[in-house]
Motif scaffolding. Structure first.
Motif, PDB file in Angstrom:
ATOM      1  N   GLN A   1      -0.064  -4.339  -6.200  1.00  0.00           N
ATOM      2  CA  GLN A   1      -1.503  -4.562  -6.002  1.00  0.00           C
ATOM      3  C   GLN A   1      -1.781  -5.177  -4.629  1.00  0.00           C
ATOM      4  OE1 GLN A   1      -3.920  -6.601  -9.093  1.00  0.00           O
ATOM      5  NE2 GLN A   1      -4.714  -7.849  -7.398  1.00  0.00           N
ATOM      6  N   VAL A   2      -1.002  -6.178  -4.255  1.00  0.00           N
ATOM      7  CA  VAL A   2      -1.201  -6.831  -2.951  1.00  0.00           C
ATOM      8  C   VAL A   2      -1.017  -5.825  -1.816  1.00  0.00           C
ATOM      9  CG1 VAL A   2      -0.263  -8.560  -1.366  1.00  0.00           C
ATOM     10  CG2 VAL A   2      -0.598  -9.129  -3.773  1.00  0.00           C
ATOM     11  N   LEU A   3      -0.001  -4.975  -1.930  1.00  0.00           N
ATOM     12  CA  LEU A   3       0.226  -3.966  -0.887  1.00  0.00           C
ATOM     13  C   LEU A   3      -0.949  -2.995  -0.806  1.00  0.00           C
ATOM     14  CD1 LEU A   3       4.022  -3.205  -1.483  1.00  0.00           C
ATOM     15  CD2 LEU A   3       3.015  -4.545   0.383  1.00  0.00           C
ATOM     16  N   GLU A   4      -1.447  -2.564  -1.955  1.00  0.00           N
ATOM     17  CA  GLU A   4      -2.590  -1.643  -1.978  1.00  0.00           C
ATOM     18  C   GLU A   4      -3.826  -2.293  -1.369  1.00  0.00           C
ATOM     19  OE1 GLU A   4      -3.027  -0.561  -6.033  1.00  0.00           O
ATOM     20  OE2 GLU A   4      -1.453   0.957  -5.990  1.00  0.00           O
ATOM     21  N   GLU A   5      -4.083  -3.567  -1.714  1.00  0.00           N
ATOM     22  CA  GLU A   5      -5.260  -4.264  -1.212  1.00  0.00           C
ATOM     23  C   GLU A   5      -5.230  -4.430   0.303  1.00  0.00           C
ATOM     24  OE1 GLU A   5      -6.351  -7.074  -5.099  1.00  0.00           O
ATOM     25  OE2 GLU A   5      -5.202  -7.907  -3.419  1.00  0.00           O
TER      26      GLU A   5
ATOM     27  N   THR B   1      -6.206 -12.575  -4.021  1.00  0.00           N
ATOM     28  CA  THR B   1      -5.918 -11.295  -4.665  1.00  0.00           C
ATOM     29  C   THR B   1      -6.891 -11.112  -5.820  1.00  0.00           C
ATOM     30  OG1 THR B   1      -4.319 -12.271  -6.202  1.00  0.00           O
ATOM     31  CG2 THR B   1      -3.470 -11.474  -4.099  1.00  0.00           C
ATOM     32  N   ARG B   2      -7.052  -9.890  -6.267  1.00  0.00           N
ATOM     33  CA  ARG B   2      -7.976  -9.612  -7.371  1.00  0.00           C
ATOM     34  C   ARG B   2      -7.470 -10.300  -8.638  1.00  0.00           C
ATOM     35  NH1 ARG B   2      -7.426  -4.660  -7.301  1.00  0.00           N
ATOM     36  NH2 ARG B   2      -6.264  -4.244  -9.202  1.00  0.00           N
ATOM     37  N   TYR B   3      -8.332 -11.107  -9.251  1.00  0.00           N
ATOM     38  CA  TYR B   3      -7.895 -11.921 -10.384  1.00  0.00           C
ATOM     39  C   TYR B   3      -7.793 -11.065 -11.646  1.00  0.00           C
ATOM     40  CZ  TYR B   3      -7.485 -15.694 -13.744  1.00  0.00           C
ATOM     41  OH  TYR B   3      -7.031 -16.522 -14.729  1.00  0.00           O
ATOM     42  N   SER B   4      -6.744 -11.298 -12.416  1.00  0.00           N
ATOM     43  CA  SER B   4      -6.557 -10.592 -13.683  1.00  0.00           C
ATOM     44  C   SER B   4      -5.663 -11.429 -14.588  1.00  0.00           C
ATOM     45  CB  SER B   4      -5.931  -9.214 -13.457  1.00  0.00           C
ATOM     46  OG  SER B   4      -5.632  -8.593 -14.697  1.00  0.00           O
ATOM     47  N   LEU B   5      -6.000 -11.465 -15.865  1.00  0.00           N
ATOM     48  CA  LEU B   5      -5.194 -12.204 -16.834  1.00  0.00           C
ATOM     49  C   LEU B   5      -3.814 -11.588 -17.020  1.00  0.00           C
ATOM     50  CD1 LEU B   5      -7.750 -13.034 -19.701  1.00  0.00           C
ATOM     51  CD2 LEU B   5      -7.038 -14.469 -17.786  1.00  0.00           C
ATOM     52  N   GLU B   6      -3.662 -10.329 -16.640  1.00  0.00           N
ATOM     53  CA  GLU B   6      -2.379  -9.656 -16.876  1.00  0.00           C
ATOM     54  C   GLU B   6      -1.254 -10.237 -16.026  1.00  0.00           C
ATOM     55  OE1 GLU B   6      -1.751  -5.665 -15.259  1.00  0.00           O
ATOM     56  OE2 GLU B   6      -3.790  -5.780 -14.438  1.00  0.00           O
ATOM     57  N   TYR B   7      -1.595 -11.042 -15.008  1.00  0.00           N
ATOM     58  CA  TYR B   7      -0.559 -11.640 -14.168  1.00  0.00           C
ATOM     59  C   TYR B   7      -0.211 -13.062 -14.586  1.00  0.00           C
ATOM     60  CZ  TYR B   7      -1.823  -7.663 -11.268  1.00  0.00           C
ATOM     61  OH  TYR B   7      -2.080  -6.392 -10.821  1.00  0.00           O
ATOM     62  N   LEU B   8      -0.823 -13.547 -15.665  1.00  0.00           N
ATOM     63  CA  LEU B   8      -0.511 -14.863 -16.183  1.00  0.00           C
ATOM     64  C   LEU B   8       0.474 -14.736 -17.334  1.00  0.00           C
ATOM     65  CD1 LEU B   8      -4.093 -16.455 -16.238  1.00  0.00           C
ATOM     66  CD2 LEU B   8      -2.442 -16.359 -14.353  1.00  0.00           C
ATOM     67  N   ASN B   9       1.294 -15.761 -17.504  1.00  0.00           N
ATOM     68  CA  ASN B   9       2.317 -15.723 -18.554  1.00  0.00           C
ATOM     69  C   ASN B   9       2.180 -16.963 -19.443  1.00  0.00           C
ATOM     70  OD1 ASN B   9       4.532 -15.011 -20.077  1.00  0.00           O
ATOM     71  ND2 ASN B   9       6.040 -15.744 -18.575  1.00  0.00           N
TER      72      ASN B   9
ATOM     73  N   ILE C   1       0.608  -6.861   6.223  1.00  0.00           N
ATOM     74  CA  ILE C   1       1.551  -7.006   5.116  1.00  0.00           C
ATOM     75  C   ILE C   1       2.208  -5.665   4.810  1.00  0.00           C
ATOM     76  CG2 ILE C   1       1.736  -7.483   2.636  1.00  0.00           C
ATOM     77  CD1 ILE C   1      -0.350  -9.597   2.909  1.00  0.00           C
ATOM     78  N   HIS C   2       3.529  -5.655   4.754  1.00  0.00           N
ATOM     79  CA  HIS C   2       4.245  -4.471   4.294  1.00  0.00           C
ATOM     80  C   HIS C   2       5.400  -4.924   3.401  1.00  0.00           C
ATOM     81  CE1 HIS C   2       7.415  -5.080   7.334  1.00  0.00           C
ATOM     82  NE2 HIS C   2       6.430  -5.309   8.189  1.00  0.00           N
ATOM     83  N   PRO C   3       6.013  -4.027   2.631  1.00  0.00           N
ATOM     84  CA  PRO C   3       6.934  -4.399   1.556  1.00  0.00           C
ATOM     85  C   PRO C   3       8.070  -5.327   1.972  1.00  0.00           C
ATOM     86  CG  PRO C   3       6.418  -2.074   1.428  1.00  0.00           C
ATOM     87  CD  PRO C   3       5.786  -2.565   2.684  1.00  0.00           C
ATOM     88  N   ARG C   4       8.740  -5.028   3.075  1.00  0.00           N
ATOM     89  CA  ARG C   4       9.902  -5.826   3.449  1.00  0.00           C
ATOM     90  C   ARG C   4       9.518  -7.267   3.742  1.00  0.00           C
ATOM     91  NH1 ARG C   4      14.761  -6.034   2.149  1.00  0.00           N
ATOM     92  NH2 ARG C   4      14.177  -8.187   1.850  1.00  0.00           N
ATOM     93  N   TYR C   5       8.434  -7.441   4.504  1.00  0.00           N
ATOM     94  CA  TYR C   5       8.009  -8.790   4.858  1.00  0.00           C
ATOM     95  C   TYR C   5       7.476  -9.541   3.641  1.00  0.00           C
ATOM     96  CZ  TYR C   5       8.485  -7.698   9.827  1.00  0.00           C
ATOM     97  OH  TYR C   5       8.994  -7.361  11.069  1.00  0.00           O
ATOM     98  N   LEU C   6       6.764  -8.817   2.762  1.00  0.00           N
ATOM     99  CA  LEU C   6       6.228  -9.456   1.559  1.00  0.00           C
ATOM    100  C   LEU C   6       7.367  -9.950   0.673  1.00  0.00           C
ATOM    101  CD1 LEU C   6       3.926 -10.268  -0.303  1.00  0.00           C
ATOM    102  CD2 LEU C   6       3.865  -7.918  -1.182  1.00  0.00           C
TER     103      LEU C   6
ATOM    104  N   PHE D   1       1.913 -15.336  -4.301  1.00  0.00           N
ATOM    105  CA  PHE D   1       1.338 -14.158  -3.638  1.00  0.00           C
ATOM    106  C   PHE D   1       0.119 -14.562  -2.814  1.00  0.00           C
ATOM    107  CE2 PHE D   1       3.875 -12.231  -6.952  1.00  0.00           C
ATOM    108  CZ  PHE D   1       4.334 -11.046  -6.393  1.00  0.00           C
ATOM    109  N   ALA D   2      -0.722 -15.460  -3.375  1.00  0.00           N
ATOM    110  CA  ALA D   2      -1.908 -15.921  -2.641  1.00  0.00           C
ATOM    111  C   ALA D   2      -1.500 -16.663  -1.374  1.00  0.00           C
ATOM    112  CB  ALA D   2      -2.759 -16.821  -3.530  1.00  0.00           C
ATOM    113  N   THR D   3      -0.402 -17.449  -1.458  1.00  0.00           N
ATOM    114  CA  THR D   3       0.092 -18.176  -0.281  1.00  0.00           C
ATOM    115  C   THR D   3       0.533 -17.218   0.811  1.00  0.00           C
ATOM    116  OG1 THR D   3       0.814 -20.040  -1.641  1.00  0.00           O
ATOM    117  CG2 THR D   3       1.826 -19.818   0.529  1.00  0.00           C
ATOM    118  N   ILE D   4       1.231 -16.150   0.430  1.00  0.00           N
ATOM    119  CA  ILE D   4       1.717 -15.178   1.413  1.00  0.00           C
ATOM    120  C   ILE D   4       0.541 -14.481   2.091  1.00  0.00           C
ATOM    121  CG2 ILE D   4       3.144 -13.140   1.788  1.00  0.00           C
ATOM    122  CD1 ILE D   4       4.582 -15.770   0.865  1.00  0.00           C
ATOM    123  N   VAL D   5      -0.485 -14.139   1.321  1.00  0.00           N
ATOM    124  CA  VAL D   5      -1.662 -13.480   1.907  1.00  0.00           C
ATOM    125  C   VAL D   5      -2.307 -14.393   2.953  1.00  0.00           C
ATOM    126  CG1 VAL D   5      -3.983 -12.620   1.410  1.00  0.00           C
ATOM    127  CG2 VAL D   5      -2.091 -12.032  -0.112  1.00  0.00           C
TER     128      VAL D   5
END
Length: 468
Positions: free
Chosen positions: A395-399, A232-240, A440-445, A426-430
């Motif tokens: 984001q994953v759904l859009e990608e 997935t596209r990397y971004s610091l906003e998804y880190l906690n 990939i669609h919402p229910r399965y994700l 999320f990376a594992t699911i992809v």
């Protein structure tokens, strides 16, 4: 060495002995030949065989060396090469009382050879383990020829294989082979000259197999280091984290020196952040794991630690040790002395390292407490917040081409109940859907993410019905 050899030759200095040691194929013999040519000296090599072509033993090689010294005594601008000196020194046995060598080995005679030679001599070996301290201290110049760094490995590949029209990406990837030495590239080029292959891709595959097979038979990894895969596209906003990572990265861009420990659950983004730092600093990343460092031989792990820091500093790389808890254990609970010396060696190297050093661990409680104090920053990476998880979900759904509209909101409540989600989930699911060739669609994700969360030890809350 050049200055020393030239000056010693002009002043007729006796006892000039240079020891060069290092792994096979690193270019020790070629280095001596190059130095001799550069200095304008004629090089004479001590033979390994008799007149009939039979191998001679170590004692006879010493005799040949002694005879060569006498013959060349009055010949100016001469140097002698004594290669594979392991053959000439006895095997060392180990006992509770120290090193024990064969009783017939004349140490005093060898010491005299190293102190009174009129012609400068190069002594080459792959390992100094067979050489006693009394012998080692009689070499006036010692050089450890280490395996080439990444930049030098690329230059080696360009020299031997650059004329074959190979892609730049392939050469860059093959330069990631940590144990690639000039001899490997040279022998591969020799074989490639006889291959009737016009397709570049096929030639690259053949060369990968040739180099990989040679490394594998030596007990080394046949594959080069790989860059982390970003699903997935990397971004610091998804880190906690419990620190401002953006501020940290900006600070490192001005001061390229830090010791950072990243800890937290698997998949929370620790390793990915190290790659992000290296990219922001425009530096290569040297990633090491415990399997790259630990060894069955006592003392070898300490050498690997030292070599790792040397390579990172020489090539100006960001150094990452992943799963550092595997060997950076609490010294108070260590049962073997070598476990303590490994930790001590790492601490010494950490404190003198002039670069960015990052260590990551999933098990901070196992790491030596005194070692943790040496880190400038200890940053915890926690599970994603509900807002972060929802943004990455969209984001994953859009990608993957899913139409994100108001109907997606129906999955938000269920997703936000998952309190142990990580970007790695999320990376594992992809990767799962890619392997199954599904869309990939919402229910399965959502269903797949729920399954990942349930499989984690000590998992948090779950969604849906629960058993009574």
């Amino acid at each position: 060495m050049v200055c020393y050899l030239r000056s010693a030759e002009k002043r007729n200095v006796t006892g000039v002995n240079i020891l060069i040691y290092g792994e096979p194929g690193t270019g020790k013999t070629e280095l001596v030949k190059t130095l001799s040519r550069h200095c304008g000296f004629e090089l004479f090599e001590i033979t390994m065989q008799d007149m009939e072509g039979h191998p001679i033993d170590g004692k006879d090689r010493f005799s040949a060396y002694q005879l060569t010294q006498k013959i060349l005594a009055n010949k100016d601008k001469s140097v002698i090469l004594f290669d594979e000196i392991e053959d000439a020194f006895p095997n060392v046995n180990f006992s509770p009382f120290g090193h024990v060598t064969r009783p017939d080995f004349k140490k005093a005679w060898v010491h005299q050879l190293l102190e009174e030679n009129l012609i400068p001599a190069f002594w080459l070996c792959n390992s100094v383990v067979q050489l006693e301290d009394s012998v080692l201290r009689r070499f006036d110049f010692v050089l450890n020829l280490r395996p080439p760094t990444r930049n030098i490995r690329r230059r080696i590949l360009d020299k031997y294989l650059g004329h074959l029209g190979l892609s730049d990406a392939w050469l860059a990837q093959m330069a990631e082979h940590e144990h690639l030495v000039p001899a490997h590239a040279e022998s591969s080029a020799k074989i490639a000259a006889h291959l009737d292959v016009e397709n570049t891709k096929e030639l690259e595959q053949n060369l990968e197999r040739i180099i990989g097979n040679k490394l594998q038979v030596m007990g080394l990894s046949r594959k080069p280091r790989t860059v982390i895969s970003c699903e997935t596209r990397y971004s610091l906003e998804y880190l906690n984290p419990d620190q401002d990572l953006e501020a940290l990265t900006n600070g490192l861009q001005h001061n390229h020196q830090a010791r950072i420990c990243l800890y937290g659950a698997p998949g929370t983004g620790k390793t990915a952040f190290a790659h992000y730092v290296a990219k922001k600093l425009d530096k290569p990343l040297l990633k090491k794991q415990a399997s790259d460092i630990l060894s069955k031989w006592v003392g070898e792990a300490e050498k690997n630690i030292s070599a790792m820091f040397d390579e990172a500093e020489t090539d100006d790389m960001v150094l990452l040790i992943d799963e550092v808890d595997s060997f950076l254990l609490d010294r108070g609970t260590s049962q073997n002395s070598w476990e303590i010396t490994q930790v001590n060696e790492l601490l010494v190297q950490m404190e003198s390292f002039k670069g960015v050093f990052i260590a990551s661990t999933n098990l901070l409680n196992l790491v030596d407490a005194a070692s943790l104090r040496r880190f400038d920053l200890k940053i915890k990476f926690d599970y994603m917040t509900p807002k972060q998880a929802w943004r990455l979900f969209l984001q994953v759904l859009e990608e993957h081409g899913c139409n994100v509209n108001s109907e997606i909101e129906q999955y938000k409540a269920d997703l936000t109940r998952l309190d142990n989600l990580t970007p790695g989930d999320f990376a594992t699911i992809v990767r799962q859907y890619r392997s199954l060739n599904k869309t990939i669609h919402p229910r399965y994700l959502l269903s797949a993410l729920e399954k990942e969360c349930k499989s984690k030890p000590g998992r948090g809350k779950s969604i849906g019905f629960m058993d009574a």
